[in-house]
Design an enzyme around this catalytic site. Structure first.
Site, PDB file in Angstrom:
ATOM      1  N   LEU A 172     -99.968  91.857  -4.009  1.00  0.00           N
ATOM      2  CA  LEU A 172    -100.503  92.774  -4.990  1.00  0.00           C
ATOM      3  C   LEU A 172     -99.903  94.135  -4.754  1.00  0.00           C
ATOM      4  CD1 LEU A 172    -104.216  91.729  -4.903  1.00  0.00           C
ATOM      5  CD2 LEU A 172    -102.443  91.042  -6.491  1.00  0.00           C
ATOM      6  N   ASN A 195    -108.238  85.834  12.444  1.00  0.00           N
ATOM      7  CA  ASN A 195    -108.496  84.530  13.054  1.00  0.00           C
ATOM      8  C   ASN A 195    -109.757  83.922  12.425  1.00  0.00           C
ATOM      9  OD1 ASN A 195    -110.911  85.459  14.632  1.00  0.00           O
ATOM     10  ND2 ASN A 195    -109.353  86.759  15.599  1.00  0.00           N
ATOM     11  N   SER A 227    -102.341  97.687   4.591  1.00  0.00           N
ATOM     12  CA  SER A 227    -101.631  98.275   5.727  1.00  0.00           C
ATOM     13  C   SER A 227    -101.940  97.570   7.048  1.00  0.00           C
ATOM     14  CB  SER A 227    -101.941  99.780   5.844  1.00  0.00           C
ATOM     15  OG  SER A 227    -103.329 100.011   5.869  1.00  0.00           O
ATOM     16  N   LYS A 281    -100.889 103.170   1.682  1.00  0.00           N
ATOM     17  CA  LYS A 281     -99.433 103.245   1.737  1.00  0.00           C
ATOM     18  C   LYS A 281     -98.970 104.301   2.741  1.00  0.00           C
ATOM     19  CE  LYS A 281     -98.473  99.976  -1.077  1.00  0.00           C
ATOM     20  NZ  LYS A 281     -97.947  98.701  -0.529  1.00  0.00           N
ATOM     21  N   SER A 329     -94.579  93.719 -12.579  1.00  0.00           N
ATOM     22  CA  SER A 329     -95.040  92.459 -12.005  1.00  0.00           C
ATOM     23  C   SER A 329     -96.434  92.144 -12.538  1.00  0.00           C
ATOM     24  CB  SER A 329     -95.098  92.560 -10.477  1.00  0.00           C
ATOM     25  OG  SER A 329     -96.071  93.507 -10.087  1.00  0.00           O
TER      26      SER A 329
END
Length: 392
Positions: free
Chosen positions: A53, A169, A238, A281, A313
């Site tokens: 995304l 996990n 991030s 970002k 996109s």
């Protein structure tokens, strides 16, 4: 094309040419470029992929501007072993894991295609809820045209892994996700489990690509963004890269390379790109520098990020004004031409290749130069300056 294909990518300016992805071209040369199209989709071992995304990545809707496009074009070698001219990007014998491929029109797909054209073996990770649609589309040939590589062969994806990079996990996965129908039928999709699966299946990789991001409140101004929305953007956009590198670095061969995708909103104000995504970002770019030092010193791995211009996109369209961003870029960037996903893919191929062996901790801008601008030259205030412009 000649029978023997040289596995290398070469830099050349050419007219638009068909290029795309399918067969992990073991031997497949390509010239760095743009305009990619493909043909048929054959072998796909399924395990799952990551939905990328990357909001503001959009392909510029250019006008009558007539630039020679840089094209990913296969260069074949004759059976007489005639040397290939130019500067080669050769990834033959390298294995890449690309996290963030859920269709054939995003940057993740374009990067996979360029790496395959340079000779790399391709493994991909697809976001669990998007896996079934992605694989079904592949099986039914929906992406066939997009798989064609410059030499006419098809990009082959050796294996598709399910992944949700928000969870490190199994212990991190909440009950509502475990019982969610969209996750039913898939297993071993947390970052740790995917890394373990890749290690079990292939032993090692050379290239790691992070091409995913998500901000559940991206349409909200920062002042209206909730704590949960803000932290979710950082987690998916991030920290997910930190987690991927942490778990995959032990599998990476010394001299390997990793790249991610960022956006100019990390350092400039982009109204409408909210929900904490600009902060995510900025964090990704800061982390790139730190990770370059740590992974470089300890594992001899290079870490860079590509700041790409807007691309139309599927994810970007969901934000609602990607066309406006494309028009703005066309009007104000130094190069008034269409930005293609392939141009980002080819930059990635260069960055992970031996040609970029001294580049790490860098932000590479692939946006037709828009990042260099301090003002919008389409403003009426500049109407008397006679600034060269291509009307579109």
């Amino acid at each position: 094309m000649a029978a023997t294909v040289a596995s290398s990518i070469q830099i050349a300016a050419a007219r638009p040419c068909i290029s795309s992805s399918h067969r992990i071209v073991k031997a497949g040369a390509a010239i760095l470029g743009a305009n990619s199209r493909s043909v048929s989709w054959t072998k796909l071992t399924s395990a799952c992929n990551i939905s990328s995304l990357e909001p503001f990545r959009c392909s510029f809707s250019s006008s009558p501007v007539k630039f020679n496009e840089v094209v990913t074009k296969a260069m074949s070698e004759s059976s007489e072993n005639k040397p290939v001219s130019g500067l080669p990007i050769n990834l033959k014998g390298k294995r890449a894991f690309i996290a963030g491929v859920a269709d054939d029109n995003g940057y993740g797909w374009a990067i996979a295609k360029s790496l395959a054209a340079a000779g790399a073996e391709i493994l991909v990770g697809t976001w669990v809820p998007a896996l079934n649609i992605f694989e079904t589309s592949l099986r039914r040939g929906k992406f066939d045209e997009s798989r064609v590589l410059p030499d006419g062969s098809l990009m082959e994806i050796t294996k598709v892994y399910p992944i949700d990079a928000v969870f490190d996990n199994p212990d991190d996965v909440p009950e509502d996700i475990k019982t969610n129908k969209r996750y039913a039928g898939s297993s071993n999709w947390t970052v740790q489990e995917v890394a373990e699966s890749v290690k079990q299946d292939f032993g090692s990789i050379d290239i790691l690509v992070h091409s995913l991001a998500n901000g559940p409140e991206v349409t909200k101004p920062l002042l209206e963004t909730s704590r949960n929305g803000y932290l979710a953007a950082l987690s998916a956009s991030s920290y997910s890269y930190v987690s991927l590198l942490k778990h995959f670095v032990p599998l990476m061969n010394p001299g390997g390379s990793s790249i991610s995708l960022t956006y100019i909103a990390s350092e400039r104000i982009i109204p409408g790109y909210g929900g904490g995504m600009s902060s995510a970002k900025a964090a990704l770019e800061s982390d790139t520098r730190v990770l370059a030092f740590e992974a470089g010193r300890k594992h001899k791995i290079r870490v860079n990020t590509i700041s790409a211009g807007p691309l139309r996109s599927r994810a970007a369209k969901a934000i609602g004004f990607i066309d406006t961003m494309i028009e703005y870029s066309m009007a104000n960037a130094p190069l008034q031409k269409e930005l293609s996903a392939d141009e980002v893919g080819n930059t990635a191929a260069f960055l992970v290749s031996p040609l970029a062996s001294a580049i790490t901790g860098a932000i590479i801008y692939v946006d037709n130069g828009l990042n260099a601008m301090g003002v919008g030259v389409d403003s009426p205030i500049f109407k008397d300056l006679n600034i060269p412009s291509d009307k579109h």
